[in-house]
Design a protein around this motif. Structure first.
Motif, PDB file in Angstrom:
ATOM      1  N   ASP A 117       0.833  -1.212   0.000  1.00 21.24           N
ATOM      2  CA  ASP A 117       0.000   0.000   0.000  1.00 21.24           C
ATOM      3  C   ASP A 117       0.866   1.260   0.000  1.00 21.24           C
ATOM      4  N   LEU A 118       1.939   1.224   0.802  1.00 25.19           N
ATOM      5  CA  LEU A 118       2.841   2.382   0.827  1.00 25.19           C
ATOM      6  C   LEU A 118       3.493   2.594  -0.539  1.00 25.19           C
ATOM      7  N   GLY A 119       3.905   1.474  -1.155  1.00 28.46           N
ATOM      8  CA  GLY A 119       4.498   1.583  -2.485  1.00 28.46           C
ATOM      9  C   GLY A 119       3.506   2.115  -3.500  1.00 28.46           C
ATOM     10  N   ALA A 120       2.253   1.655  -3.389  1.00 26.91           N
ATOM     11  CA  ALA A 120       1.217   2.119  -4.312  1.00 26.91           C
ATOM     12  C   ALA A 120       0.918   3.602  -4.117  1.00 26.91           C
ATOM     13  N   LEU A 121       1.184   4.117  -2.916  1.00 25.30           N
ATOM     14  CA  LEU A 121       0.948   5.540  -2.651  1.00 25.30           C
ATOM     15  C   LEU A 121       2.101   6.407  -3.145  1.00 25.30           C
ATOM     16  N   TYR A 122       3.336   5.990  -2.830  1.00 25.97           N
ATOM     17  CA  TYR A 122       4.490   6.831  -3.146  1.00 25.97           C
ATOM     18  C   TYR A 122       4.881   6.783  -4.621  1.00 25.97           C
ATOM     19  N   GLU A 123       4.888   5.598  -5.204  1.00 28.06           N
ATOM     20  CA  GLU A 123       5.416   5.453  -6.558  1.00 28.06           C
ATOM     21  C   GLU A 123       4.648   6.273  -7.598  1.00 28.06           C
ATOM     22  N   PRO A 124       3.306   6.265  -7.593  1.00 23.91           N
ATOM     23  CA  PRO A 124       2.604   7.104  -8.575  1.00 23.91           C
ATOM     24  C   PRO A 124       2.897   8.595  -8.404  1.00 23.91           C
ATOM     25  N   ILE A 125       3.022   9.037  -7.142  1.00 23.15           N
ATOM     26  CA  ILE A 125       3.312  10.456  -6.900  1.00 23.15           C
ATOM     27  C   ILE A 125       4.684  10.821  -7.463  1.00 23.15           C
ATOM     28  N   ILE A 126       5.677   9.978  -7.157  1.00 22.33           N
ATOM     29  CA  ILE A 126       7.029  10.253  -7.651  1.00 22.33           C
ATOM     30  C   ILE A 126       7.074  10.178  -9.172  1.00 22.33           C
ATOM     31  N   MET A 127       6.380   9.193  -9.731  1.00 22.98           N
ATOM     32  CA  MET A 127       6.363   9.057 -11.184  1.00 22.98           C
ATOM     33  C   MET A 127       5.687  10.259 -11.844  1.00 22.98           C
ATOM     34  N   PHE A 128       4.595  10.734 -11.226  1.00 24.13           N
ATOM     35  CA  PHE A 128       3.886  11.893 -11.777  1.00 24.13           C
ATOM     36  C   PHE A 128       4.774  13.138 -11.747  1.00 24.13           C
ATOM     37  N   LEU A 129       5.431  13.369 -10.612  1.00 25.89           N
ATOM     38  CA  LEU A 129       6.297  14.542 -10.495  1.00 25.89           C
ATOM     39  C   LEU A 129       7.476  14.455 -11.462  1.00 25.89           C
ATOM     40  N   SER A 130       8.030  13.244 -11.610  1.00 27.61           N
ATOM     41  CA  SER A 130       9.151  13.068 -12.535  1.00 27.61           C
ATOM     42  C   SER A 130       8.712  13.351 -13.972  1.00 27.61           C
ATOM     43  N   SER A 131       7.570  12.807 -14.340  1.00 18.67           N
ATOM     44  CA  SER A 131       7.073  13.015 -15.708  1.00 18.67           C
ATOM     45  C   SER A 131       6.714  14.477 -15.943  1.00 18.67           C
ATOM     46  N   LEU A 132       6.088  15.101 -14.938  1.00 19.93           N
ATOM     47  CA  LEU A 132       5.706  16.506 -15.080  1.00 19.93           C
ATOM     48  C   LEU A 132       6.935  17.386 -15.259  1.00 19.93           C
ATOM     49  N   GLY A 133       7.968  17.122 -14.459  1.00 15.46           N
ATOM     50  CA  GLY A 133       9.196  17.910 -14.584  1.00 15.46           C
ATOM     51  C   GLY A 133       9.837  17.744 -15.947  1.00 15.46           C
ATOM     52  N   THR A 134       9.852  16.506 -16.433  1.00 16.80           N
ATOM     53  CA  THR A 134      10.448  16.255 -17.752  1.00 16.80           C
ATOM     54  C   THR A 134       9.660  16.956 -18.852  1.00 16.80           C
ATOM     55  N   ILE A 135       8.321  16.888 -18.757  1.00 16.91           N
ATOM     56  CA  ILE A 135       7.471  17.536 -19.767  1.00 16.91           C
ATOM     57  C   ILE A 135       7.691  19.047 -19.775  1.00 16.91           C
ATOM     58  N   LEU A 136       7.776  19.640 -18.586  1.00 17.07           N
ATOM     59  CA  LEU A 136       7.981  21.088 -18.505  1.00 17.07           C
ATOM     60  C   LEU A 136       9.330  21.493 -19.094  1.00 17.07           C
ATOM     61  N   VAL A 137      10.374  20.729 -18.763  1.00 16.93           N
ATOM     62  CA  VAL A 137      11.708  21.062 -19.276  1.00 16.93           C
ATOM     63  C   VAL A 137      11.755  20.904 -20.791  1.00 16.93           C
ATOM     64  N   VAL A 138      11.191  19.790 -21.292  1.00 16.38           N
ATOM     65  CA  VAL A 138      11.200  19.562 -22.739  1.00 16.38           C
ATOM     66  C   VAL A 138      10.371  20.631 -23.460  1.00 16.38           C
ATOM     67  N   GLY A 139       9.177  20.922 -22.896  1.00 18.45           N
ATOM     68  CA  GLY A 139       8.313  21.912 -23.540  1.00 18.45           C
ATOM     69  C   GLY A 139       8.930  23.297 -23.559  1.00 18.45           C
ATOM     70  N   LEU A 140       9.368  23.749 -22.378  1.00 18.21           N
ATOM     71  CA  LEU A 140       9.958  25.084 -22.303  1.00 18.21           C
ATOM     72  C   LEU A 140      11.274  25.154 -23.065  1.00 18.21           C
ATOM     73  N   GLY A 141      12.078  24.088 -22.943  1.00 11.15           N
ATOM     74  CA  GLY A 141      13.362  24.070 -23.642  1.00 11.15           C
ATOM     75  C   GLY A 141      13.191  24.081 -25.158  1.00 11.15           C
ATOM     76  N   SER A 142      12.194  23.327 -25.631  1.00 12.64           N
ATOM     77  CA  SER A 142      11.937  23.294 -27.075  1.00 12.64           C
ATOM     78  C   SER A 142      11.531  24.680 -27.583  1.00 12.64           C
TER      79      SER A 142
END
Length: 204
Positions: free
Chosen positions: A30-55
């Motif tokens: 349950d703890l893994g199911a809680l933390y992993e999606p949050i970390i994955m979402f933040l990681s993906s969001l950061g990558t999208i922002l950097v790629v979008g703004l950088g492009s």
């Protein structure tokens, strides 16, 4: 277990511990199911922002493509410790569950207690073993040994013959005081084994 007629007891005990381990495993999941999606979402969001703004900055000429690639590499280095923290949380939960189980085992009280006058033998044990009118039962009403009498002299070898569950292994357990007799006494070199120190008795 069969010789001690402990099948039902051990099955129930294993079932209890198995359920407990399963519950702890579900909690960790349950703890893994809680933390992993949050970390994955933040990681993906950061990558999208950097790629979008950088492009966009590369398109307008305000940033070189190499700089954008460098930003993405640095971003990956930033995310790695975050994922490691998530793994540490998993390890911590597993370690905590294990430590609780170990602590419970350590706190189990001793089943056998020494007599206040228990001592080591004043001389090396010769090895004479005598069962004097010994009776014993693992469960009340189910007698395993009744009024057993025999003596094995020093250096003498005897054979114990009988079907499974007749009590052959029980004799060894009683001599080592993993259990105490219900009636009678077991003597080693003429001294009741309950008068020996437990550690001394089992080591010798």
């Amino acid at each position: 277990m069969k010789s001690f007629a402990r099948e039902e007891y051990e099955d129930a005990r294993f079932g209890h511990e198995d359920s407990r381990v399963y519950s702890l495993g579900v909690k960790v999941a349950d703890l893994g199911a809680l933390y992993e999606p949050i970390i994955m979402f933040l990681s993906s969001l950061g990558t999208i922002l950097v790629v979008g703004l950088g492009s966009w900055l590369c398109f307008t000429g305000e940033m070189l493509p190499g700089t954008l690639v460098a930003f993405l590499l640095y971003l990956n280095l930033l995310y790695r410790p975050i994922w490691q923290v998530n793994e540490l949380v998993h390890l911590w939960e597993h370690a905590r569950a294990s430590s609780e189980h170990i602590s419970k085992i350590i706190k189990i009280p001793r089943e056998m207690y020494e007599s206040p006058d228990a001592v080591e033998s004043p001389r090396p044990l010769r090895g004479s073993v005598e069962f004097s009118n010994v009776s014993f039962a693992y469960q009340k009403g189910k007698i395993t040994l009744k009024n057993l009498n025999f003596k094995a002299k020093e250096g003498e070898r005897i054979a114990l013959v009988g079907p499974t569950g007749a009590g052959k292994s029980t004799l060894a357990s009683l001599v080592s005081r993993f259990y105490d007799v219900d009636d009678g006494a077991i003597l080693i070199d003429g001294i009741d084994i309950r008068n020996y120190e437990l550690t001394y008795l089992r080591e010798t």
